[in-house]
Motif scaffolding. Sequence first.
Motif, PDB file in Angstrom:
ATOM      1  N   ALA A  84      19.146 -92.378 -50.338  1.00  0.00           N
ATOM      2  CA  ALA A  84      19.604 -92.348 -51.727  1.00  0.00           C
ATOM      3  C   ALA A  84      21.005 -92.947 -51.852  1.00  0.00           C
ATOM      4  O   ALA A  84      21.268 -93.735 -52.770  1.00  0.00           O
ATOM      5  CB  ALA A  84      19.588 -90.917 -52.262  1.00  0.00           C
ATOM      6  N   VAL A  85      21.894 -92.586 -50.944  1.00  0.00           N
ATOM      7  CA  VAL A  85      23.257 -93.127 -50.980  1.00  0.00           C
ATOM      8  C   VAL A  85      23.241 -94.632 -50.718  1.00  0.00           C
ATOM      9  O   VAL A  85      23.924 -95.395 -51.401  1.00  0.00           O
ATOM     10  CB  VAL A  85      24.165 -92.385 -49.974  1.00  0.00           C
ATOM     11  N   LYS A 121      20.821 -96.740 -51.321  1.00  0.00           N
ATOM     12  CA  LYS A 121      20.257 -97.401 -52.506  1.00  0.00           C
ATOM     13  C   LYS A 121      21.313 -97.507 -53.603  1.00  0.00           C
ATOM     14  O   LYS A 121      21.457 -98.551 -54.241  1.00  0.00           O
ATOM     15  CB  LYS A 121      19.045 -96.608 -53.003  1.00  0.00           C
ATOM     16  N   GLU A 122      22.082 -96.436 -53.805  1.00  0.00           N
ATOM     17  CA  GLU A 122      23.132 -96.434 -54.827  1.00  0.00           C
ATOM     18  C   GLU A 122      24.226 -97.459 -54.512  1.00  0.00           C
ATOM     19  O   GLU A 122      24.661 -98.219 -55.387  1.00  0.00           O
ATOM     20  CB  GLU A 122      23.739 -95.034 -54.929  1.00  0.00           C
ATOM     21  N   VAL A 123      24.659 -97.499 -53.272  1.00  0.00           N
ATOM     22  CA  VAL A 123      25.723 -98.426 -52.874  1.00  0.00           C
ATOM     23  C   VAL A 123      25.250 -99.869 -52.996  1.00  0.00           C
ATOM     24  O   VAL A 123      25.995-100.746 -53.467  1.00  0.00           O
ATOM     25  CB  VAL A 123      26.203 -98.101 -51.441  1.00  0.00           C
ATOM     26  N   SER A 164      18.667-105.163 -49.425  1.00  0.00           N
ATOM     27  CA  SER A 164      17.708-104.337 -50.159  1.00  0.00           C
ATOM     28  C   SER A 164      16.300-104.611 -49.678  1.00  0.00           C
ATOM     29  O   SER A 164      15.462-103.774 -49.625  1.00  0.00           O
ATOM     30  CB  SER A 164      17.793-104.625 -51.659  1.00  0.00           C
ATOM     31  N   ALA A 199      22.981-100.977 -55.056  1.00  0.00           N
ATOM     32  CA  ALA A 199      22.866-101.287 -56.488  1.00  0.00           C
ATOM     33  C   ALA A 199      24.236-101.633 -57.063  1.00  0.00           C
ATOM     34  O   ALA A 199      24.366-102.570 -57.863  1.00  0.00           O
ATOM     35  CB  ALA A 199      22.250-100.112 -57.237  1.00  0.00           C
ATOM     36  N   GLU A 200      25.256-100.882 -56.653  1.00  0.00           N
ATOM     37  CA  GLU A 200      26.621-101.182 -57.106  1.00  0.00           C
ATOM     38  C   GLU A 200      27.082-102.543 -56.580  1.00  0.00           C
ATOM     39  O   GLU A 200      27.703-103.319 -57.316  1.00  0.00           O
ATOM     40  CB  GLU A 200      27.582-100.095 -56.651  1.00  0.00           C
ATOM     41  N   THR A 209      18.902 -88.133 -48.093  1.00  0.00           N
ATOM     42  CA  THR A 209      20.262 -88.306 -48.609  1.00  0.00           C
ATOM     43  C   THR A 209      20.803 -89.670 -48.216  1.00  0.00           C
ATOM     44  O   THR A 209      21.383 -90.387 -49.042  1.00  0.00           O
ATOM     45  CB  THR A 209      21.193 -87.199 -48.079  1.00  0.00           C
TER      46      THR A 209
END
Length: 86
Positions: free
Chosen positions: A63-64, A66-68, A86, A70-71, A60
Motif C-alpha cells: 500500500a505504501v 503504491k501510494e509513493v 509500477s 502514485a505521488e 502495508t
Amino acid sequence: MRMQQPARAVGLSQSATTRLVTRLENRGLLRRYLCEDDRRGICSEVTQDGRDLLAQARPTHDAVLKEVLAEAAEQPELAPLAAVLS
C-alpha cells in the motif's frame, strides 16, 4: 542463500550484512548453517516466523509503495521511472 547473495541484493557491505543477519537470527526470523556444497561457506534461510512476519507486513508495504509511486507519477521528472516501477 549464501551470505554474498543478500549482501549484493540489498547493496550492503559484507560486514553490514553480517550484523543485519545476526539481528534477524537473534529474533528467530532467519537461521544460518554451513553450506552443503562448500563447507567453508555460510548459508542462510528465512524461518517460518520470518515468513509469517513478511506475510503480515506485505499489505502495508504494498500500500505504501503504491501510494509513493502514485505521488511520483505526478512529478514530470519522476513519472517515467514511476511508470516502469509500477
